[in-house]
Write a protein that holds these residues in place. Sequence first.
Motif, mmCIF file in Angstrom:
data_model
loop_
_atom_site.group_PDB
_atom_site.id
_atom_site.type_symbol
_atom_site.label_atom_id
_atom_site.label_comp_id
_atom_site.label_asym_id
_atom_site.label_seq_id
_atom_site.Cartn_x
_atom_site.Cartn_y
_atom_site.Cartn_z
ATOM 1 N N GLU A 161 15.840 48.294 48.431
ATOM 2 C CA GLU A 161 16.844 47.560 49.190
ATOM 3 C C GLU A 161 16.780 46.084 48.831
ATOM 4 O O GLU A 161 15.694 45.512 48.722
ATOM 5 C CB GLU A 161 16.620 47.765 50.686
ATOM 6 N N GLU A 163 18.263 41.999 49.248
ATOM 7 C CA GLU A 163 18.866 40.955 50.071
ATOM 8 C C GLU A 163 19.041 39.721 49.201
ATOM 9 O O GLU A 163 18.156 39.370 48.407
ATOM 10 C CB GLU A 163 17.959 40.639 51.258
ATOM 11 N N ASP A 166 22.764 37.783 45.179
ATOM 12 C CA ASP A 166 24.152 37.380 45.037
ATOM 13 C C ASP A 166 24.206 35.859 44.915
ATOM 14 O O ASP A 166 23.208 35.225 44.581
ATOM 15 C CB ASP A 166 24.993 37.897 46.215
ATOM 16 N N TYR A 261 25.494 44.890 39.548
ATOM 17 C CA TYR A 261 25.112 45.948 40.485
ATOM 18 C C TYR A 261 25.241 47.329 39.852
ATOM 19 O O TYR A 261 24.485 48.249 40.182
ATOM 20 C CB TYR A 261 25.955 45.869 41.749
ATOM 21 N N TYR A 275 21.720 47.725 50.159
ATOM 22 C CA TYR A 275 22.020 46.294 50.114
ATOM 23 C C TYR A 275 22.170 45.765 51.530
ATOM 24 O O TYR A 275 22.748 46.420 52.403
ATOM 25 C CB TYR A 275 23.302 46.018 49.318
ATOM 26 N N ILE A 306 26.280 51.581 45.816
ATOM 27 C CA ILE A 306 25.114 51.616 46.689
ATOM 28 C C ILE A 306 25.096 52.905 47.503
ATOM 29 O O ILE A 306 26.127 53.548 47.711
ATOM 30 C CB ILE A 306 25.064 50.392 47.629
#
Length: 392
Positions: A161, A163, A166, A261, A275, A306
């Motif tokens: 996962e 975070e 971006d 991605y 995500y 995702i």
Amino acid sequence: MNAAIWAHPWDVVDEGPERVAQRLTDLGIDEVNLATAMHSVQTLNPHNPDRKTFFADASVYFQPEEGRYGEITPDVNSTMGDRDWLAEIADGFDDTPIALNSWSATFHSSSLGRQHPDATIESPFGDSLIWGLCPSSPAVQEYGRALTGDLTDRGVFDAVEMELADYQYGTGYGWHHQEWFTRMGPLGEFLFGLCFCEHCRSRATDAGVDVERARESARDGLTDRFEGRVAHDTDVGGWLKAHPAVDAYADVRCDTLAALYDDLSDVVSPSDFGYYFKMGGLGDDRMGVEHSWKHGIDLSSLGDLIDEATVLAYHRDPTVVRDDVNATRTLLDAPVRAGILAGHPIVHDRETLLAQTRAAVDAGADALSFYGYGVVPERNLDWIGDALAAIE
């Protein structure tokens, strides 16, 4: 309902993985989202037996595989030293009911930013925003793929996962003692963090964007905000319509992230790819998932890549938690997990946490994640157990 809890590795190793696993099982927790690559942080650890606070520069909490990385390599946490906390925790959880997920703040690293300023987000004025690595940079993309592969190939995670993998935001969500005495507002935050590094400019030029006009307009917009000629609550979308060069420039970032991605989803397989949507501050400072384009995220393409989206619904009002889950389910074609902060400044009593949890479930959340194991008091962990028991 499946429930996870975020945890920092120092709390798990200090308390003992087996003891932590038993405590979580008693609460009704199925999974731990373990911090593997983190931004700079100082935590208060109310029930840690060895240390009540922990400070770390941005770093990773495992021993990276030598030779996997290119120009940018992870910084191993200095407190961990030669140990491998991830390996110790994975071994300790091995014979328990607790599944393990990797939680990484992939590109939010002031440490790596200081070492590689040419790979950071560059403000319209040319400042290196060292807290954020720019996803347009080939070196950063290589680092992201290598880090993700390094974690996946360990074979201990059900899900990987991410975070802040971006374009993040203008102030970097806070990472040190910041002195910002100008009210930026949504427009100021967006424009200050709109990257004009050589890689972003090159990609935009290739897409036919007038880059210099975009940069000049962004600078003018920021200056107008600094001097109060533009209101702090100016609508970003409306401002962009009046400044089409900036609008077109920002759009290019969505294509860049979508391609990245796509690569990362292949690297993560066969583990699940998750995500986190961290779209604003805590409490009333709300910016929902519908604003994810401000981070360069195209929801229409991300849903195909995702396996799960986690919306960090950190709000005092349960109706806002409900709205966040509803919006994420509507806008993103993927299972939705609700992230709930089980401590200050959001939750100060059992009833509030129960109401937030019920709101998320009633809104159709497929799963829950609570923040966080070591940073809330024991009583708050009990509240999590009560909330999970109430929705069974």
